[in-house]
Motif scaffolding. Structure first.
Motif, PDB file in Angstrom:
ATOM      1  N   GLY A 208       2.334  -0.021   5.694  1.00  0.00           N
ATOM      2  CA  GLY A 208       2.506  -1.403   4.919  1.00  0.00           C
ATOM      3  C   GLY A 208       3.262  -0.673   3.551  1.00  0.00           C
ATOM      4  O   GLY A 208       3.967   0.315   3.580  1.00  0.00           O
ATOM      5  N   ILE A 209       3.327  -1.488   2.584  1.00  0.00           N
ATOM      6  CA  ILE A 209       4.075  -1.188   1.389  1.00  0.00           C
ATOM      7  C   ILE A 209       2.989  -0.614   0.244  1.00  0.00           C
ATOM      8  O   ILE A 209       1.932  -1.391   0.205  1.00  0.00           O
ATOM      9  N   ALA A 210       3.313   0.470  -0.141  1.00  0.00           N
ATOM     10  CA  ALA A 210       2.664   1.098  -1.433  1.00  0.00           C
ATOM     11  C   ALA A 210       3.347   0.992  -2.253  1.00  0.00           C
ATOM     12  O   ALA A 210       4.608   1.445  -2.473  1.00  0.00           O
ATOM     13  N   ASP A 211       2.761   0.389  -3.491  1.00  0.00           N
ATOM     14  CA  ASP A 211       3.376   0.266  -4.945  1.00  0.00           C
ATOM     15  C   ASP A 211       2.611   1.092  -5.923  1.00  0.00           C
ATOM     16  O   ASP A 211       1.602   0.448  -6.229  1.00  0.00           O
ATOM     17  N   LEU A 212       3.007   2.273  -6.364  1.00  0.00           N
ATOM     18  CA  LEU A 212       2.331   2.948  -7.268  1.00  0.00           C
ATOM     19  C   LEU A 212       2.857   2.756  -8.868  1.00  0.00           C
ATOM     20  O   LEU A 212       2.511   3.507  -9.613  1.00  0.00           O
ATOM     21  N   ASP A 213       3.698   1.627  -8.941  1.00  0.00           N
ATOM     22  CA  ASP A 213       4.254   1.362 -10.303  1.00  0.00           C
ATOM     23  C   ASP A 213       5.004   2.608 -10.817  1.00  0.00           C
ATOM     24  O   ASP A 213       5.165   2.816 -11.848  1.00  0.00           O
ATOM     25  N   MET A 214       6.054   3.125  -9.850  1.00  0.00           N
ATOM     26  CA  MET A 214       6.717   4.157 -10.355  1.00  0.00           C
ATOM     27  C   MET A 214       8.223   3.908  -9.831  1.00  0.00           C
ATOM     28  O   MET A 214       8.886   4.599  -9.661  1.00  0.00           O
ATOM     29  N   ASP A 215       8.570   2.398  -9.721  1.00  0.00           N
ATOM     30  CA  ASP A 215       9.919   1.611  -9.405  1.00  0.00           C
ATOM     31  C   ASP A 215      10.229   2.375  -8.015  1.00  0.00           C
ATOM     32  O   ASP A 215      11.502   2.537  -7.962  1.00  0.00           O
ATOM     33  N   CYS A 216       9.281   2.629  -7.062  1.00  0.00           N
ATOM     34  CA  CYS A 216       9.846   2.801  -5.725  1.00  0.00           C
ATOM     35  C   CYS A 216       8.741   2.504  -4.668  1.00  0.00           C
ATOM     36  O   CYS A 216       8.249   3.240  -4.239  1.00  0.00           O
ATOM     37  N   ALA A 217       8.452   1.124  -4.789  1.00  0.00           N
ATOM     38  CA  ALA A 217       7.690   0.730  -3.707  1.00  0.00           C
ATOM     39  C   ALA A 217       8.344   0.723  -2.360  1.00  0.00           C
ATOM     40  O   ALA A 217       9.301   0.585  -2.052  1.00  0.00           O
ATOM     41  N   GLU A 218       7.428   1.350  -1.407  1.00  0.00           N
ATOM     42  CA  GLU A 218       8.083   1.776   0.064  1.00  0.00           C
ATOM     43  C   GLU A 218       7.308   1.432   1.140  1.00  0.00           C
ATOM     44  O   GLU A 218       5.988   1.450   0.876  1.00  0.00           O
ATOM     45  N   TYR A 219       7.756   1.128   2.223  1.00  0.00           N
ATOM     46  CA  TYR A 219       7.034   1.095   3.464  1.00  0.00           C
ATOM     47  C   TYR A 219       6.696   2.382   4.190  1.00  0.00           C
ATOM     48  O   TYR A 219       7.502   3.189   4.168  1.00  0.00           O
ATOM     49  N   GLY A 220       5.657   2.368   4.558  1.00  0.00           N
ATOM     50  CA  GLY A 220       5.412   3.711   5.456  1.00  0.00           C
ATOM     51  C   GLY A 220       3.586   3.738   5.475  1.00  0.00           C
ATOM     52  O   GLY A 220       2.939   2.594   5.440  1.00  0.00           O
ATOM     53  N   PRO A 221       3.297   4.955   6.001  1.00  0.00           N
ATOM     54  CA  PRO A 221       1.938   5.162   6.304  1.00  0.00           C
ATOM     55  C   PRO A 221       0.983   5.431   4.988  1.00  0.00           C
ATOM     56  O   PRO A 221       1.508   6.073   4.146  1.00  0.00           O
ATOM     57  N   PHE A 222      -0.144   4.888   4.984  1.00  0.00           N
ATOM     58  CA  PHE A 222      -0.937   5.271   3.958  1.00  0.00           C
ATOM     59  C   PHE A 222      -2.519   5.404   4.397  1.00  0.00           C
ATOM     60  O   PHE A 222      -2.748   4.813   5.522  1.00  0.00           O
ATOM     61  N   SER A 223      -3.319   6.376   3.983  1.00  0.00           N
ATOM     62  CA  SER A 223      -4.671   6.574   4.511  1.00  0.00           C
ATOM     63  C   SER A 223      -5.728   5.767   3.914  1.00  0.00           C
ATOM     64  O   SER A 223      -6.014   5.689   2.477  1.00  0.00           O
ATOM     65  N   LEU A 224      -6.460   4.793   4.706  1.00  0.00           N
ATOM     66  CA  LEU A 224      -7.435   4.034   4.313  1.00  0.00           C
ATOM     67  C   LEU A 224      -8.741   4.838   3.615  1.00  0.00           C
ATOM     68  O   LEU A 224      -9.377   4.362   2.594  1.00  0.00           O
TER      69      LEU A 224
END
Length: 121
Positions: free
Chosen positions: A52-68
C-alpha cells in the motif's frame, strides 16, 4: 488494538500486489501521536507483508511493501502503538490516492479531498 480483523485479512489477502494500485485501500493504519499513516490494499500469504501507501510525513509518500509485525511492535509513546482507523472507508483506487497525495502533500490532506470527491461523485 488488533490492527487486522479476520475480515480485513480476508479482504487484503484477496487482492493481488501486482495490481495493488488498481485496488481500493482496505485499511488505514496511523500513529495516534505523530507522523505515520499507511493505506493497505494487499496482504502477502506470509501474513506479514502488506502492500500500500506509506506516508511518514517526509514529503515522499510511496507505494510498496511494509511489515505488519513491525507496525504492531512500534511504541509511539505514552504506551500507545499504531492504530487502525475504524471509520475509514473509501471507494477510490489507490492510484488516484497517490495522485491526490502528490498534489496535496500527504495521506491526511488527501483524505478530505477524496472524501469530498466521493460525496460529490
Amino acid at each position: 488494538m488488533i490492527l487486522l480483523t479476520p475480515e480485513i485479512r480476508a479482504q487484503l489477502g484477496a487482492n493481488d500486489p501486482e495490481h495493488g494500485l488498481e485496488h481500493v485501500p482496505v485499511v488505514k493504519l496511523f500513529n495516534p501521536l505523530g507522523p505515520g499513516v499507511w493505506l493497505a490494499t494487499c496482504l502477502e500469504p506470509d501474513g506479514d507483508t502488506l502492500w500500500g501507501i506509506a506516508d511518514l510525513d517526509m514529503d515522499c509518500a510511496e507505494y510498496g511493501p511494509f511489515s505488519l509485525i513491525e507496525l504492531q511492535q512500534l511504541d509511539v509513546g505514552l504506551g500507545l502503538g499504531i492504530e487502525r482507523d475504524i471509520l475509514f472507508e473509501t471507494h477510490t483506487r489507490l492510484r488516484a490516492w497517490l495522485e491526490v497525495i502528490d498534489e496535496v502533500g500527504g495521506i491526511r490532506a488527501a483524505e478530505s479531498v477524496i472524501a469530498r470527491f466521493e460525496r460529490e461523485g
